[in-house]
Write an enzyme that holds these catalytic residues in place. Structure first.
Site, mmCIF file in Angstrom:
data_model
loop_
_atom_site.group_PDB
_atom_site.id
_atom_site.type_symbol
_atom_site.label_atom_id
_atom_site.label_comp_id
_atom_site.label_asym_id
_atom_site.label_seq_id
_atom_site.Cartn_x
_atom_site.Cartn_y
_atom_site.Cartn_z
ATOM 1 N N GLU A 263 -51.600 -96.798 -116.377
ATOM 2 C CA GLU A 263 -51.221 -98.033 -115.687
ATOM 3 C C GLU A 263 -51.857 -99.165 -116.455
ATOM 4 O O GLU A 263 -53.092 -99.236 -116.522
ATOM 5 C CB GLU A 263 -51.774 -98.023 -114.254
ATOM 6 N N CYS A 302 -53.349 -106.514 -111.594
ATOM 7 C CA CYS A 302 -52.339 -106.088 -112.567
ATOM 8 C C CYS A 302 -50.938 -106.440 -112.092
ATOM 9 O O CYS A 302 -50.019 -106.572 -112.889
ATOM 10 C CB CYS A 302 -52.447 -104.585 -112.782
HETATM 11 P P1 NAP Z 1 -60.113 -101.804 -120.255
HETATM 12 O O1 NAP Z 1 -61.059 -102.591 -121.075
HETATM 13 O O2 NAP Z 1 -58.948 -101.187 -120.918
HETATM 14 O O3 NAP Z 1 -61.009 -100.687 -119.536
HETATM 15 C C1 NAP Z 1 -60.449 -99.803 -118.595
HETATM 16 C C2 NAP Z 1 -61.329 -98.574 -118.465
HETATM 17 O O4 NAP Z 1 -61.297 -97.830 -119.676
HETATM 18 C C3 NAP Z 1 -62.805 -98.889 -118.214
HETATM 19 O O5 NAP Z 1 -63.318 -97.937 -117.326
HETATM 20 C C4 NAP Z 1 -63.423 -98.720 -119.593
HETATM 21 O O6 NAP Z 1 -64.798 -98.413 -119.539
HETATM 22 C C5 NAP Z 1 -62.620 -97.547 -120.097
HETATM 23 N N1 NAP Z 1 -62.600 -97.399 -121.550
HETATM 24 C C6 NAP Z 1 -62.661 -98.359 -122.486
HETATM 25 N N2 NAP Z 1 -62.590 -97.801 -123.733
HETATM 26 C C7 NAP Z 1 -62.485 -96.455 -123.541
HETATM 27 C C8 NAP Z 1 -62.394 -95.329 -124.421
HETATM 28 N N3 NAP Z 1 -62.394 -95.480 -125.752
HETATM 29 N N4 NAP Z 1 -62.326 -94.094 -123.883
HETATM 30 C C9 NAP Z 1 -62.321 -93.909 -122.542
HETATM 31 N N5 NAP Z 1 -62.422 -94.951 -121.663
HETATM 32 C C10 NAP Z 1 -62.482 -96.206 -122.160
HETATM 33 O O7 NAP Z 1 -59.518 -102.663 -119.056
HETATM 34 P P2 NAP Z 1 -60.310 -103.599 -118.032
HETATM 35 O O8 NAP Z 1 -60.756 -104.790 -118.818
HETATM 36 O O9 NAP Z 1 -61.307 -102.833 -117.248
HETATM 37 O O10 NAP Z 1 -59.157 -103.992 -117.002
HETATM 38 C C11 NAP Z 1 -58.263 -105.058 -117.206
HETATM 39 C C12 NAP Z 1 -56.896 -104.571 -117.620
HETATM 40 O O11 NAP Z 1 -56.466 -103.527 -116.759
HETATM 41 C C13 NAP Z 1 -55.820 -105.628 -117.509
HETATM 42 O O12 NAP Z 1 -55.061 -105.641 -118.686
HETATM 43 C C14 NAP Z 1 -54.947 -105.194 -116.338
HETATM 44 O O13 NAP Z 1 -53.601 -105.560 -116.444
HETATM 45 C C15 NAP Z 1 -55.121 -103.730 -116.357
HETATM 46 N N6 NAP Z 1 -54.927 -103.187 -115.009
HETATM 47 C C16 NAP Z 1 -53.798 -102.469 -114.749
HETATM 48 C C17 NAP Z 1 -53.592 -101.944 -113.498
HETATM 49 C C18 NAP Z 1 -52.350 -101.151 -113.172
HETATM 50 O O14 NAP Z 1 -52.325 -100.491 -112.143
HETATM 51 N N7 NAP Z 1 -51.325 -101.166 -113.992
HETATM 52 C C19 NAP Z 1 -54.536 -102.141 -112.488
HETATM 53 C C20 NAP Z 1 -55.664 -102.872 -112.781
HETATM 54 C C21 NAP Z 1 -55.855 -103.395 -114.058
HETATM 55 P P3 NAP Z 1 -65.905 -99.582 -119.739
HETATM 56 O O15 NAP Z 1 -65.742 -100.517 -118.620
HETATM 57 O O16 NAP Z 1 -67.184 -98.842 -119.699
HETATM 58 O O17 NAP Z 1 -65.597 -100.202 -121.072
#
Ligand code: NAP
Length: 527
Positions: A263, A302
């Site tokens: 997602e 999101c």
């Molecule tokens: P993110 O930076 O992609 O991080 C998401 C998750 O992935 C965090 O738990 C992060 O951990 C983890 N992560 C990062 N690098 C990783 C790796 N190499 N291996 C495994 N896990 C890894 O996103 P965010 O900044 O938290 O959230 C914002 C984004 O999420 C926005 O773009 C939004 O649109 C999207 N979003 C989508 C939905 C949906 O349902 N479609 C819902 C909510 C948000 P750390 O925090 O420890 O880095």
């Protein structure tokens, strides 16, 4: 380590039936209003292969020994424990996410509601070992041989990686269908807001409502999380499209075909029907919804409306209506009762959103300038507060960034369209989105829009005047409805009632003589 660091709350990891501290310096979680350190999360040095093996062996076996209805009863107990502790969760959300109470409720109550919904849904399920999938079909002319499809719970674990904006709902909307399916969960909340998920899991483990191994938590860096996965495990991810792309390229996913649901980002749109251009109930409903979507959780959703598509004739009227409502929104410290919109989740997010606003405003009209808003009880040099913005793109065909850059904050761009075909083309420029909402009093337009937009949007939300008061909201994700979207939105599917269980089951075709196939139900106690 300073004295202050040493005194800080430590978010431990809950793995292999134990509380395990990381061995590194960890990452500090901060109050987004003051920058004050709140807690430290660290997963360095964890034996993840051992932790996963323990979850599969103990949690998986214990959950599969229960029927669907018994597992549903566990979800009901989980919801009860969280309900009993909810005041504490609001305090954590206020301190760690900087959200006003109403916004914290979307995350906290949304998580509890989703758990309760799956508890009720699961209570009606029969059987234990499998779910039937369609009818039995004969494979032989004399009907002596047939095939029946069944879905059995995955024998691995579910690794749930979540985004920072929904530490509660994001965890439970994934964990509820996984646990109901009989699959143990290892949750990895986003570090910046991991405190709330940590507290909830700590409360549940203390209450001992789940079998040992059913729920594990890793707080802090993500290194090694995917390396330790094995065939049969499921990966369910929510976050940015860039991180999803990284995970998809990981050998466990790319080479071993491990099942992954994603997602991700979305440039969702709201569309005003041509019949509503001159004003009226549908027009007002869009104004209301646009303001709500820009401001709720400071736009960190999101599903938030990022693009507002209106007939050319309605462009200025819509701009004025939304801007005048945004002018009344008070922004600042959520501890101040006069504040309606709190802060973003942290200063890094603040800087990212400010950069996104500057990038999008080049080539746009500024219809409401959030930079002119004075913050209440918050220091603009320290607090992660960003006031709402409305931009306008009079020539949306030639503003590619407005369809491509997801600014994860309180900002939307208004765009005029020539005719319905143009509106649908603009909606599709989002390259696949989670949701589109349509505002009209014209049944034919609503139906045509639903069919035009359904292939590129996971959810199409129709708002006609008679539903203006009761509709569930453009951005609200209801567990009854599918959540996910094609393309840019990640290509995943979550929720949607019992459809959510499919991710955590494996489907197989069982071929045999009809009398032998009937034995499946007897063996599993299913009907
Ligand atoms: P993110 O930076 O992609 O991080 C998401 C998750 O992935 C965090 O738990 C992060 O951990 C983890 N992560 C990062 N690098 C990783 C790796 N190499 N291996 C495994 N896990 C890894 O996103 P965010 O900044 O938290 O959230 C914002 C984004 O999420 C926005 O773009 C939004 O649109 C999207 N979003 C989508 C939905 C949906 O349902 N479609 C819902 C909510 C948000 P750390 O925090 O420890 O880095």
């Amino acid at each position: 380590m300073t004295r202050q660091d040493a005194d800080m709350l430590e978010l431990v990891n809950f793995v292999a039936g134990r509380r395990v501290s990381g061995t590194g310096p960890g990452t500090v979680l901060r109050d987004p209003l003051s920058g004050e350190p709140l807690a430290r999360a660290d997963s360095t040095g964890l034996d993840l292969p051992g932790a996963y093996a323990w979850a599969r062996q103990h949690g998986g076996a214990a959950l599969r020994a229960l029927s669907y209805a018994e597992r549903a009863a566990l979800l009901a107990r989980v919801a009860e424990v969280l309900q009993a502790n909810r005041d504490k969760y609001y305090e954590i959300a206020l301190r760690n996410a900087g959200t006003v109470r109403q916004d914290s409720a979307i995350d906290i109550e949304g998580g509890i509601y989703t758990l309760s919904y799956y508890a009720k849904l699961g209570a009606k399920l029969e059987g234990q070992a499998f779910r039937p999938d369609g009818e039995q079909v004969s494979l032989a002319r004399d009907d002596a041989y047939a095939v029946r499809h069944i879905a059995v719970p995955a024998r691995g674990l579910a690794l749930l990686i979540n985004a920072f904006n929904f530490p509660s709902w994001g965890l439970w909307e994934k964990a509820a269908p996984a646990l109901l399916s009989g699959v143990p969960v290892v949750a990895k909340p986003a570090t910046a807001t991991a405190w709330l998920a940590h507290e909830m899991v700590a409360d549940l483990l203390a209450a001992q409502v789940l079998p040992e191994g059913a729920l594990s938590l890793v707080c802090g860096a993500s290194a090694g999380l995917l390396d330790a996965l094995a065939p049969g495990d499921v990966l369910s991810f929510t976050g940015s499209a860039d991180t999803a792309a990284l995970l998809r390229a990981h050998p466990r996913v790319a080479r071993d075909a491990l099942r992954m649901n994603a997602e991700t980002d979305s440039l969702n749109c709201a569309l005003l029907g041509p019949d509503a251009a001159a004003g009226g109930a549908a027009f007002d409903a869009l104004v209301h919804e646009a303001v709500r979507e820009i401001t709720v959780k400071s736009g960190q959703k999101c599903t938030a409306i990022r693009r507002i598509l209106v007939p050319q004739a309605a462009y200025q009227r819509m701009a004025d209506a939304i801007a005048s409502r945004l002018a009344a929104v008070t922004v600042g410290n959520p501890r101040n009762a006069d504040v309606r919109m709190g802060s973003l989740v942290g200063r890094a997010q603040h800087d990212d959103v400010q950069a996104g606003i500057q990038a999008l405003r080049a080539g746009s009209q500024v219809l409401f300038d959030g930079g002119q808003v004075r913050l209440l009880d918050a220091d603009p040099a320290v607090a992660a507060c960003v006031a709402p913005w409305l931009l306008g793109s009079p020539d949306p065909d030639n503003h590619p960034l407005a369809h491509d850059r997801e600014v994860f904050g309180p900002l939307a761009t208004l765009m005029p369209y020539r005719d319905a075909a143009h509106a649908y083309a603009l909606a599709r420029r989002g390259q696949g989105s989670l949701v589109a909402s349509v505002y009209s009093d014209d049944s034919a337009f609503l139906a045509r829009s639903a069919l035009e937009l359904a292939d590129s949007h996971g959810r199409v939300h129709l708002v006609s005047p008679e539903a203006a008061r009761t509709h569930t909201g453009h951005g609200n994700v209801m567990p009854q409805s599918l959540h996910g979207g094609p393309g840019r939105a990640g290509g995943g599917e979550e929720l949607g009632g019992l459809r959510a269980l499919a991710l955590y089951h494996r489907r197989a075709a069982i071929q045999g003589a009809p009398a032998r196939l009937r034995g499946l139900a007897d063996a599993a106690g299913a009907t």
